[in-house]
Design an enzyme around this catalytic site. Structure first.
Site, PDB file in Angstrom:
ATOM      1  N   HIS A 134       0.798  -1.233   0.000  1.00 46.58           N
ATOM      2  CA  HIS A 134       0.000   0.000   0.000  1.00 46.58           C
ATOM      3  C   HIS A 134       0.827   1.278   0.000  1.00 46.58           C
ATOM      4  O   HIS A 134       0.276   2.371  -0.081  1.00 46.58           O
ATOM      5  CB  HIS A 134      -0.934   0.031   1.213  1.00 46.58           C
ATOM      6  CG  HIS A 134      -0.219   0.317   2.508  1.00 46.58           C
ATOM      7  ND1 HIS A 134       0.511  -0.637   3.166  1.00 46.58           N
ATOM      8  CD2 HIS A 134      -0.093   1.443   3.236  1.00 46.58           C
ATOM      9  CE1 HIS A 134       1.051  -0.107   4.251  1.00 46.58           C
ATOM     10  NE2 HIS A 134       0.704   1.157   4.317  1.00 46.58           N
TER      11      HIS A 134
HETATM   12  C1  UD1 Z   1      -1.773   5.567   6.063  1.00 50.55           C
HETATM   13  C2  UD1 Z   1      -0.437   5.930   6.699  1.00 50.55           C
HETATM   14  C3  UD1 Z   1       0.522   4.758   6.566  1.00 50.55           C
HETATM   15  C4  UD1 Z   1      -0.087   3.487   7.093  1.00 50.55           C
HETATM   16  C5  UD1 Z   1      -1.419   3.251   6.395  1.00 50.55           C
HETATM   17  C6  UD1 Z   1      -2.109   2.010   6.870  1.00 50.55           C
HETATM   18  C7  UD1 Z   1       0.147   8.326   6.530  1.00 50.55           C
HETATM   19  C8  UD1 Z   1       1.065   9.289   5.876  1.00 50.55           C
HETATM   20  N1  UD1 Z   1       0.183   7.077   6.032  1.00 50.55           N
HETATM   21  O1  UD1 Z   1      -1.546   5.380   4.662  1.00 50.55           O
HETATM   22  O2  UD1 Z   1       1.685   5.048   7.305  1.00 50.55           O
HETATM   23  O3  UD1 Z   1       0.790   2.419   6.853  1.00 50.55           O
HETATM   24  O4  UD1 Z   1      -2.250   4.387   6.650  1.00 50.55           O
HETATM   25  O5  UD1 Z   1      -3.235   1.754   6.062  1.00 50.55           O
HETATM   26  O6  UD1 Z   1      -0.536   8.668   7.462  1.00 50.55           O
HETATM   27  N2  UD1 Z   1      -8.809   5.327   1.640  1.00 50.55           N
HETATM   28  C9  UD1 Z   1     -10.099   4.868   1.561  1.00 50.55           C
HETATM   29  N3  UD1 Z   1     -10.755   4.571   2.726  1.00 50.55           N
HETATM   30  C10 UD1 Z   1     -10.168   4.709   3.942  1.00 50.55           C
HETATM   31  C11 UD1 Z   1      -8.846   5.195   3.987  1.00 50.55           C
HETATM   32  C12 UD1 Z   1      -8.195   5.488   2.851  1.00 50.55           C
HETATM   33  O7  UD1 Z   1     -10.664   4.719   0.497  1.00 50.55           O
HETATM   34  O8  UD1 Z   1     -10.819   4.412   4.967  1.00 50.55           O
HETATM   35  C13 UD1 Z   1      -8.101   5.632   0.382  1.00 50.55           C
HETATM   36  C14 UD1 Z   1      -8.300   7.032  -0.098  1.00 50.55           C
HETATM   37  O9  UD1 Z   1      -8.287   7.019  -1.476  1.00 50.55           O
HETATM   38  C15 UD1 Z   1      -7.074   7.741   0.399  1.00 50.55           C
HETATM   39  C16 UD1 Z   1      -6.019   6.645   0.288  1.00 50.55           C
HETATM   40  O10 UD1 Z   1      -6.716   5.437   0.586  1.00 50.55           O
HETATM   41  O11 UD1 Z   1      -6.776   8.872  -0.337  1.00 50.55           O
HETATM   42  C17 UD1 Z   1      -4.871   6.804   1.210  1.00 50.55           C
HETATM   43  O12 UD1 Z   1      -5.303   6.937   2.561  1.00 50.55           O
HETATM   44  P1  UD1 Z   1      -4.413   7.755   3.606  1.00 50.55           P
HETATM   45  O13 UD1 Z   1      -5.047   7.746   4.952  1.00 50.55           O
HETATM   46  O14 UD1 Z   1      -4.027   9.066   3.037  1.00 50.55           O
HETATM   47  O15 UD1 Z   1      -3.058   6.955   3.660  1.00 50.55           O
HETATM   48  P2  UD1 Z   1      -2.743   5.380   3.625  1.00 50.55           P
HETATM   49  O16 UD1 Z   1      -2.182   5.054   2.308  1.00 50.55           O
HETATM   50  O17 UD1 Z   1      -3.870   4.559   4.153  1.00 50.55           O
END
Ligand code: UD1
Length: 364
Positions: free
Chosen positions: A210
């Site tokens: 991820h």
């Molecule tokens: C975040 C953490 C990472 C951790 C990961 C675990 C930061 C910088 N990164 O990354 O360290 O390893 O969480 O999962 O804080 N999205 C959804 N639904 C959700 C959450 C996310 O659809 O409930 C999608 C969205 O498109 C979003 C993308 O995932 O833009 C990324 O989510 P985000 O919380 O920005 O970071 P992660 O990649 O999950």
């Protein structure tokens, strides 16, 4: 007069729940000493990324939810800051506890420090020495701003000392993520995911990918091709993070040999890992969980902030080189012969040690 110490814990993203749950449980077991307040920033908001962990781990509904959702690095951090500030002003906690290294951790630390509320950082002192990772920036800043640095591996002392952090702020308490694993192991075993999914134990490889460095560019397609090759020898099970799902090309060909699933809850996922021949991942926490369980782990990153999992445990860095995934079947065969050790204080009792340190604040 309320003489308890008010401890406000902030969680936001999936791995935060496992790190904070045992501490919240321990605080709640000692109501004469502590009042525990839980804030969920809402960085993760999908049921499968958030709510299921709250339910499975029995943390209880958060006292405050901030609904920050997705956005750029700055947007997400800024929203946490604006919204958490209101809560901190209202609750006026004695301590703010933040886990790990996600954007919610950073936002919470910046706000608490400016309001002069002491911060306790769970999982302090980890360093990948790679500032292209948002998590590394989040860790460095949070550690700098924290009063209490709760560490779980010895190299954290060197990392923090090098950055000028005073020794009396550093507390070697052990690993709260492993507390959760120890507490949940009976349920994880009883769940028998391999049986439910009609998988023979040791016949499959579990995959999670991820991180932006891997999934936001062309490396993801290379990784999928390499996984197809592994799938000729092992069943490949890949629960897909929403970030990765959004970037996966629509290729039914891949679906045929690599089993793509929706993200799983904690219990289901760990039960699947427990029966796996090996795990291919770019996650931080999974490097630790597989070390504890003795399952061979192959990490698709150029570096790790958790070198102890390579030195003592089952983890092997493959580099940010997806084609090396094709080596995994041979590496699994070699890994079986190697014994691994669980690091000191990864024993299921770290949260108790954290709360003991907090109780000394009460006495001050
Ligand atoms: C975040 C953490 C990472 C951790 C990961 C675990 C930061 C910088 N990164 O990354 O360290 O390893 O969480 O999962 O804080 N999205 C959804 N639904 C959700 C959450 C996310 O659809 O409930 C999608 C969205 O498109 C979003 C993308 O995932 O833009 C990324 O989510 P985000 O919380 O920005 O970071 P992660 O990649 O999950």
């Amino acid at each position: 007069m309320d003489t308890t110490l008010t401890v406000l814990s902030v969680v936001g993203a999936r791995p935060n729940f496992m790190k904070t749950a045992p501490v919240v449980a321990e605080l709640n077991r000692r109501p004469d000493e502590f009042t525990s307040i839980l804030v969920h920033t809402g960085q993760h908001y999908d049921e499968a990324m958030s709510q299921i962990f709250v339910e499975e781990l029995g943390i209880g509904a958060p006292d405050h939810t901030l609904g920050v959702g997705s956005g750029s690095q700055a947007q997400q951090t800024a929203r946490v800051m604006e919204r958490l500030e209101q809560v901190l002003l209202k609750v006026a906690p004695d301590v703010v506890l933040v886990p790990g290294d996600v954007n919610s951790t950073l936002g919470a630390s910046l706000v608490a420090s400016k309001l002069e509320i002491p911060i306790g950082h769970i999982e302090a002192g980890l360093r990948s020495f790679d500032r292209s990772m948002p998590e590394e920036i989040n860790r460095v800043v949070t550690d700098t701003l924290s009063e209490l640095l709760f560490i779980h591996s010895p190299e954290a002392v060197d990392n923090l000392t090098r950055e000028g952090i005073a020794a009396d702020k550093i507390h070697m308490v052990g690993n709260t993520m492993i507390d959760t694993l120890v507490a949940m192991l009976p349920r994880i075993e009883a769940l028998d995911m391999p049986g439910r999914m009609e998988l023979e134990r040791g016949s499959y490889v579990v995959v999670t990918l991820h991180r932006p460095a891997l999934v936001d560019g062309p490396l993801l397609a290379d990784a999928m091709l390499a996984l197809e090759e592994v799938a000729t020898k092992y069943t490949v099970i890949f629960p897909v993070h929403p970030r990765t799902r959004a970037r996966l090309p629509d290729r039914p060909r891949v679906d045929r040999s690599v089993r793509l699933l929706d993200p799983m809850g904690y219990l289901e996922f760990m039960s699947l890992v427990l029966g796996a021949a090996g795990v291919v991942t770019d996650s931080g926490g999974i490097q630790e969980e597989t070390t504890f369980l003795g399952i061979p782990c192959f990490t698709l990153r150029a570096n790790t902030e958790r070198p102890i999992t390579c030195g003592l445990g089952t983890n092997k860095l493959l580099g940010l080189e997806p084609e090396r995934i094709t080596e995994v079947p041979a590496l699994i065969a070699g890994a079986r012969a190697r014994s691994s050790t669980v690091p000191d204080l990864w024993d299921g009792a770290a949260a108790g040690r954290i709360v003991d340190v907090l109780s000394r604040l009460r006495a001050r």
